[in-house]
Write a protein that holds these residues in place. Structure first.
Motif, mmCIF file in Angstrom:
data_model
loop_
_atom_site.group_PDB
_atom_site.id
_atom_site.type_symbol
_atom_site.label_atom_id
_atom_site.label_comp_id
_atom_site.label_asym_id
_atom_site.label_seq_id
_atom_site.Cartn_x
_atom_site.Cartn_y
_atom_site.Cartn_z
ATOM 1 N N LEU A 139 1.011 -1.302 -0.117
ATOM 2 C CA LEU A 139 0.076 0.034 0.070
ATOM 3 C C LEU A 139 0.844 1.391 0.031
ATOM 4 N N TYR A 151 -4.980 2.617 6.403
ATOM 5 C CA TYR A 151 -5.762 1.490 6.152
ATOM 6 C C TYR A 151 -5.369 0.230 7.473
ATOM 7 N N GLY A 155 -8.491 -1.202 9.895
ATOM 8 C CA GLY A 155 -8.333 -2.342 9.625
ATOM 9 C C GLY A 155 -8.416 -3.147 11.036
ATOM 10 N N LEU A 282 -10.766 2.647 0.298
ATOM 11 C CA LEU A 282 -10.705 1.630 1.248
ATOM 12 C C LEU A 282 -11.724 0.709 1.350
ATOM 13 N N MET A 286 -11.686 -3.320 1.603
ATOM 14 C CA MET A 286 -12.052 -4.166 2.707
ATOM 15 C C MET A 286 -13.045 -5.003 2.382
#
Length: 334
Positions: A139, A151, A155, A282, A286
């Motif tokens: 990333l 991120y 997460g 994002l 996800m």
């Protein structure tokens, strides 16, 4: 700062590779990289080679670290800690385990049969496909340090909150009975030598590359198409800031797909270059990694429909909140 910037450009973003591929496309294929065809070929070759190089190196390093945390040892560690601390630890340990949700589910079954709290096992299940060092570095190579850190943080937060909610709701009874009846054998983990760990890491590289290469190629192909063939105004109208439901749409589109984060990165990169909000991107990533349809089908074999529905609802709502929140504060990351 100069040294860090140089290392990031040359080792992670591989600008040298981009220049090399550009020279190949223009001098050998006689195509201008500023045209649609030339730009697509450059995007495809460059991103494909870059991802496979980074992926091979990172999987090897992560797998070497992972060799210190086999499922048996992880179960012992998680079994000693209860409550929110257990959820946090479960989420963190998920970062050094398998790279997709489907491969996480067998470990989830082992944890459940061992009697670990259901909230801890679900924190692990959410975190495992979403967050790891390899995804963080990849990333960073595509989007920079700020977005990569964001991120990882969101997460882990989603994994901790999701597991905690499932624990508080007392949903243990909705795990299929046969899972709890699986005999849990406490096997002594043999100590691995350095050679064993290196061989294990090499094996993981071969195994994971075999499993994900097709999804990477598909992802890069889609990314090249988005970047070079779909007009900017179309992207903006569908998943850009002009559409208030862009986060919802990105999440819905992501769920039926089956890929890990490595397959979604080229698509995310192309959307980012087209000006799509970081929150929308994002949410898409996800949804693909945490709620892919194949992994939900596998999970439905070990938990009852009510628990599966609650799990999907919690994670989906979390993804939507993350998406809209990050779109609102995107100026902090760009």
């Amino acid at each position: 700062m100069f040294i860090f910037s140089w290392l990031n450009d040359q080792l992670l973003k591989m600008k040298w590779l981009s220049d090399l591929v550009k020279a190949f496309v223009e001098n050998v294929l006689r195509l201008n990289v500023n045209t649609r065809v030339g730009g697509s070929i450059h995007f495809f070759i460059y991103d494909t080679i870059k991802i496979f190089i980074l992926l091979s190196v990172l999987i090897f390093l992560i797998s070497y670290i992972q060799s210190y945390f086999p499922p048996e040892r992880t179960k012992k560690i998680l079994g000693k800690i209860k409550g929110i601390k257990g959820n946090i630890l479960g989420a963190l340990l998920g970062t050094v385990t398998p790279f997709c949700s489907c491969s996480s589910i067998p470990i989830f079954i082992g944890f459940t049969s061992a009697g670990l709290p259901i909230g801890v096992t679900f924190s692990f299940l959410i975190s495992s496909p979403l967050v790891d060092l390899a995804s963080f570095l990849l990333l960073m190579s595509f989007f920079g340090l700020k977005i990569a850190l964001a991120y990882v943080v969101v997460g882990l937060i989603l994994a901790v909150i999701g597991g905690t909610l499932i624990d508080k709701l007392g949903l243990e009874k909705y795990v299929e009975g046969y899972v709890k009846e699986i005999e849990n054998v406490d096997v002594e983990v043999p100590e691995m030598t350095r050679k064993d760990r290196i061989d294990y890491a090499k094996g993981q590289v071969r195994d994971i590359i075999k499993r994900v290469w097709i999804y990477i190629l598909i992802g890069v192909g889609i990314g090249a198409t988005i970047h070079n063939w779909i007009p900017q105004n179309v992207i903006e109208n569908v998943v850009g800031g002009k559409n208030p439901f862009s986060v919802v749409l990105a999440t819905i589109v992501g769920i039926p797909m089956y890929a890990d984060i490595f397959g979604t990165l080229p698509i995310a990169e192309a959307l980012f270059l087209k000006g799509v909000g970081i929150g929308t991107i994002l949410s898409f990533m996800m949804a693909v990694t945490a709620l892919s349809l194949p992994s939900m089908i596998m999970l439905s074999k070990v938990v009852k429909p009510k628990l599966l529905s609650i799990f999907v609802a919690i994670v989906s709502i979390g993804i939507l909140i993350i998406g809209y929140l990050f779109n609102a504060v995107s100026y902090l990351f760009v």
